[in-house]
Design a protein around this motif. Sequence first.
Motif, PDB file in Angstrom:
ATOM      1  N   HIS C   6     -21.949   9.669 -33.885  1.00  0.00           N
ATOM      2  CA  HIS C   6     -22.085  11.044 -34.275  1.00  0.00           C
ATOM      3  C   HIS C   6     -23.451  11.422 -33.660  1.00  0.00           C
ATOM      4  O   HIS C   6     -24.572  10.816 -33.751  1.00  0.00           O
ATOM      5  N   GLN C   8     -26.801  13.267 -33.913  1.00  0.00           N
ATOM      6  CA  GLN C   8     -27.728  13.778 -34.915  1.00  0.00           C
ATOM      7  C   GLN C   8     -28.660  14.500 -34.375  1.00  0.00           C
ATOM      8  O   GLN C   8     -28.720  14.634 -33.225  1.00  0.00           O
ATOM      9  N   GLN C  11     -30.816  13.140 -31.404  1.00  0.00           N
ATOM     10  CA  GLN C  11     -30.089  12.805 -30.207  1.00  0.00           C
ATOM     11  C   GLN C  11     -30.029  14.367 -29.331  1.00  0.00           C
ATOM     12  O   GLN C  11     -30.301  14.341 -28.250  1.00  0.00           O
ATOM     13  N   GLY C 280     -28.747   6.278 -32.108  1.00  0.00           N
ATOM     14  CA  GLY C 280     -27.747   6.680 -33.174  1.00  0.00           C
ATOM     15  C   GLY C 280     -27.808   5.693 -34.457  1.00  0.00           C
ATOM     16  O   GLY C 280     -27.015   5.938 -35.328  1.00  0.00           O
ATOM     17  N   LEU C 282     -28.800   4.220 -37.892  1.00  0.00           N
ATOM     18  CA  LEU C 282     -29.665   4.779 -39.047  1.00  0.00           C
ATOM     19  C   LEU C 282     -30.489   3.809 -39.734  1.00  0.00           C
ATOM     20  O   LEU C 282     -30.364   3.890 -41.245  1.00  0.00           O
ATOM     21  N   TYR C 332     -37.528  11.312 -39.265  1.00  0.00           N
ATOM     22  CA  TYR C 332     -36.125  11.732 -39.297  1.00  0.00           C
ATOM     23  C   TYR C 332     -35.085  10.865 -40.001  1.00  0.00           C
ATOM     24  O   TYR C 332     -34.361  11.068 -40.971  1.00  0.00           O
ATOM     25  N   ALA C 333     -35.094   9.622 -39.314  1.00  0.00           N
ATOM     26  CA  ALA C 333     -33.965   8.555 -39.731  1.00  0.00           C
ATOM     27  C   ALA C 333     -34.309   8.187 -41.272  1.00  0.00           C
ATOM     28  O   ALA C 333     -33.538   8.040 -41.816  1.00  0.00           O
ATOM     29  N   TYR C 336     -33.142  11.109 -43.354  1.00  0.00           N
ATOM     30  CA  TYR C 336     -31.549  11.174 -43.421  1.00  0.00           C
ATOM     31  C   TYR C 336     -31.167  10.011 -44.305  1.00  0.00           C
ATOM     32  O   TYR C 336     -30.273  10.128 -45.309  1.00  0.00           O
ATOM     33  N   ARG C 340     -28.759   9.862 -47.822  1.00  0.00           N
ATOM     34  CA  ARG C 340     -27.276   9.435 -47.895  1.00  0.00           C
ATOM     35  C   ARG C 340     -27.326   8.586 -48.759  1.00  0.00           C
ATOM     36  O   ARG C 340     -26.306   8.464 -49.675  1.00  0.00           O
TER      37      ARG C 340
END
Lengths: 521, 343, 346
Positions: C6, C8, C11, C280, C282, C332-333, C336, C340
Amino acid sequence: MLTVRGLKKRFGNTDALRSVDLHVEEGEIHGLVGLNGSGKTTLLNVLFGSAVISATGGYGGEVLLNERPVYLSSPARAIGCGIGMVHQEFALIPSMTVTENVTIRRERVFAPTAILGRDLALMNAPANRRRASSVLERLGVRLDPSLRVMDLTVNMRQFVEIAREIDRDDLRVLLLDEPTSALNYGEVQALFASLRSLASRGVSLIFVSHRLEEITTLCHAVTVLRDGEVAGCFTGPAYDVDALAECMIGHHVTRAQRQGASRKGSEALRLEGFSVDMPGERINGIDLTVSRGEILGLAGPSGHGRPAFGYGIMGMYPTSGRVFVDRDHIAPLNALAMISRGLFFIPEDRRAAGLLTDHSIMENIVFAAMQCKGAFLNTFPFRPLALEDRRHAHRFAEECVERFGIRCTGVHQKVSELSGGNQQKVCIARALAMNPGILMVSEPTRGVDIAAKETILHIFLDLHRGAGTTLVISSSELDELMRMCDRIAVIHEGRIFDVLDAEATETEFALAFSGERRVHG
Amino acid sequence: MYRANAVPAVFIVLSALALYFSGLSPSFVASEVITRFIRDGVMVLALVIPVTAGMGLNFAVTVGALAAQVGIVLAVDWGLQGAAGLFAITAMGLGLSVVSGFLIGVMLNRVRGKEMITTMIIGFLATGIYQLVFMVGYGTVIRPANQEMMLSRGIGIRNMLDLAPFRNIIDTIWVIQAGPLEIPLFMILMVLGAAGLITYLLHTRLGQQFKAVGEGVEKAEMLGIDTRAVRIKAIVLSTVLACLGHIIFTQNIGMLNVYTAHMNTDIFACAALLAGGASILRAHVGHALLGVLLFHSLFIVSPQAGQNIFSNAALGEYFRTFVAYGTIAFALVMSTRGRGSAG
Amino acid sequence: MRSRLHLQIPQVFILVMLVVLLAGAFHAGIPLGGIMGDALVRLVMNGVLVMSMIPMLNAGLGVNFGLPVGICAGLLGMCLAVNFRLTGLAGLFGAMLISIPIGAVLGYLYGRLLNRVKGREEIAGTFVGFSFISIMNFFWAVAPFTNPTMLWPIGGQGLRPVIGLQGYFAKVLNHSWSFRLGDLTVPFGMLVFFACLAVLLHLFFHTRAGTAMVATGENEVFAGLSGVDVKAIRTLAVILSTVLAAWGICVYAQSYGFLELYSAPLMMAFPAASAIFLGGSLGHRTAVIQAVIGTFLFQTTYVISGPIANALLVPEVAEIFRMILTNGVILYAMLYEGGRRRRVQG
């Protein structure tokens, strides 16, 4: 005072509450009873606005306080509406003193500093201590309010938990979740006296307990929940323990049923003075023998130690006492030792412990067999670096899918995409890949729809009949246990309260659940 | 819970040994320690509240320091002077640190249980953005009023700003001469005042909420506490105090190393707090005050001690960095309440 | 599988950046062939370090911010190789070989530490790494090495902060089997080496220990109930990561041509972590290919941004940009992943 109309709550795809109605008058003490999974806890959580409700999409239906509809989105909101709760697991801050715990969020402050606002005013410690002492006195407890909560015994903590709520001037509805489970007889009587006086001041109480005797002595009215619905509502003196017990269990249509008793073989598993230190589910000094070829049920309320059996035997929590498999003492306890002696455990919480939800059906099925037995590995000169044998694993997984009717797009589908019933079938296939002599299963049908339930129970019975597997089934569904098992051990407060045979009546079970001995008159 | 912490004792022994071997005069060391106490005290105190609120060591105090530096650079750019200038710096710094503290708080609410590593990354990221603004933005997007502070190429601010207009404005108040020692009483009272402020806050309802949230978010929520708001307040307070601490630090030094002055403030402050006997789960102002004294005593004497013992000053220097990092690593490894409260 | 690739925000951002930078480079007349060649070299140069994070990520220990531990193992291996005067490929592989036992021992100790701090491995690893660097500073300053090219020219005691590898194994891997294609130099031997390592690591996750590692990372209770010794598997993952990091710094140093000791490796974990996230991942189950893609994206922006920043007359901008990119991506990771996790738990 409090009215609940058509209350609905779903967790994922299971209904925890399907349209519950409840009415509590001002100054009424209302009992709430039901077996595990009947929806008691969910109902309390909704009424207190607990985070678990809002995080899973809120609830449906209406809650009215004094005829005015309210939406209870958070505990703060519920408290603002005058609702209080005595939590079963205590909302106490261990390192704070009794005073601090009783007066938290309602601390008295020094008046001159109050100009800084409610939150920034300096606390008035002596006033808070006086206040805490007086409320504890009202409860009939002698306790130094400057002690830290972590130094108190469980029953004293229980009183602190209650004192915090009783101290509130704005309290209109008080929810009590098993407030007596930690108390002795005298303390219970003292508590009841103060609850009655609270009620006489116009506070409505909802009282949850698994001790039916207490319900009948204390409550003005009782609502019985069963499978997320109101199974009955009793008022006045026209109810007794037997009536409640019958209503809790209900009548059922018998489906999957064991044929005759199993032939009992030699001793397969024996526990001697077995204790498990699993937080919230402790068991203390249990002695139990399981014979080869037997189906043993484990029943009992939650919080009394039922889940600790499987986890304890697999060595996931600190244990004491001795465990024998086929008369051999196993020490130290760990999963690998148990598995290599032919014992396998399917835990109750499939997502958290039973499955790798991000992995495929095939990977889940072969995992334990690969780890413990070196099955499904390619032959490679250097054993530790042998690659997995995907062809072999694929074949075995497909056999399982076919044999158990796992509904999926293929063995490479992620387990998280399957329904509860199919996930449970994957768990069984996992166990089967190990070919265990003794299989321990926890809550085999939790979160499984009715049709799949029967299939799963049949799979276990077939396994038992065909391979002669010894089964230890732990379940909160009493009716299931009664259909499947030779004997049922009822666990109460961390001990085996009684071992009943499958022919015992439902009332006997209900009473054993409540930890009460039947005195035949 | 009350467990005697051996860390301060170790620091005392090490400092005493290093003092002995360094051959430095105790009065010199004492006056240096007083200076460091004034410079770093408030910064260390800024860490107390987040620990109480269960968020661990707040490495994002660097963001508070950056807020102070932004205020200072702007004041120099606009040619502000003296006490009024200092006041303007404080106002700008505080405003910026309230806003950035709020943002950090919001971010930390998303990463419960991993707050410390996140604050660390936030500090690095903020440093990057700050450098971008002052090294690249100034002279390109932002027009400076004061050309003297620019690099000769016209883009970016000089590495070193002279803060003569603000130098020692407040630390010359009420200076007492005690034998060979100069004791700036006002500044010491200021640090103690910050300590008093924190003590006061911890004895209010808000303080009770910090403690309750620190013990466990779930339980605090059951008590009807808005845990997210309480955690944000903790970080805002911490950032604001860090900003004040850095203003005190910079005006005392009298120079601003624009791009590096804030670096490692977090590490030294955290190590000092832990040296005073705090853990990542428990800290109070006493730990902070004692910690600053102990940590800096060792810090002052170790290079000279290294020189005298190994005839290599660099070894003392390495020892200093090891003490700073090692103290934090030790605290992180030793306090094992596990995930319980972190969730 | 689909969800793992995906796109994000990081990317998308970096792809846009790359396009802009490439356009800028083209506009400024910077030869693209040279840039591509540099990008390939830097992919391998940093790729092994980035890959070394995968075992720990997959075993659920999070990002290995304690990368300096492994790096120091590799530096020590190389110092010994230089001290023994090993040259050429023998020097490089000798250094890698020596660093295996060093890395294994350090990894074992580091793993034991991390088993104490379950759930806080990342921050604990950061400071274990930092403090280990300062311990090694002592060591470098007093270690009894004898090869004078490594020692301070005056006094002859203690290692220099920067040791030139010319005459030992500088760029031996870069130059092996390399060939030119127009103005593009393809470091073929280096790429082959990197590909082999990547494939081996990928295959490892299909062995018994590898599958146990991934299962432990996803669900420790499951793994434990299925007979996996969770602590041992976690320790194994840390050992593997540490040894790979040691190899990573060997590849890095030979390509750079210098051994950087003392505090040089202090911040090396952060760009590597950033590259992992850019690929990509996470912060949990990570495929080898993600590390490769992430490193390539990260290093390509690095290669292009340098000359462009120079053209803009503000050379620092490249470094600042890289700092913001590195930490922005990691933050960011984390945010995120935190969001989640909250949704999943709720």
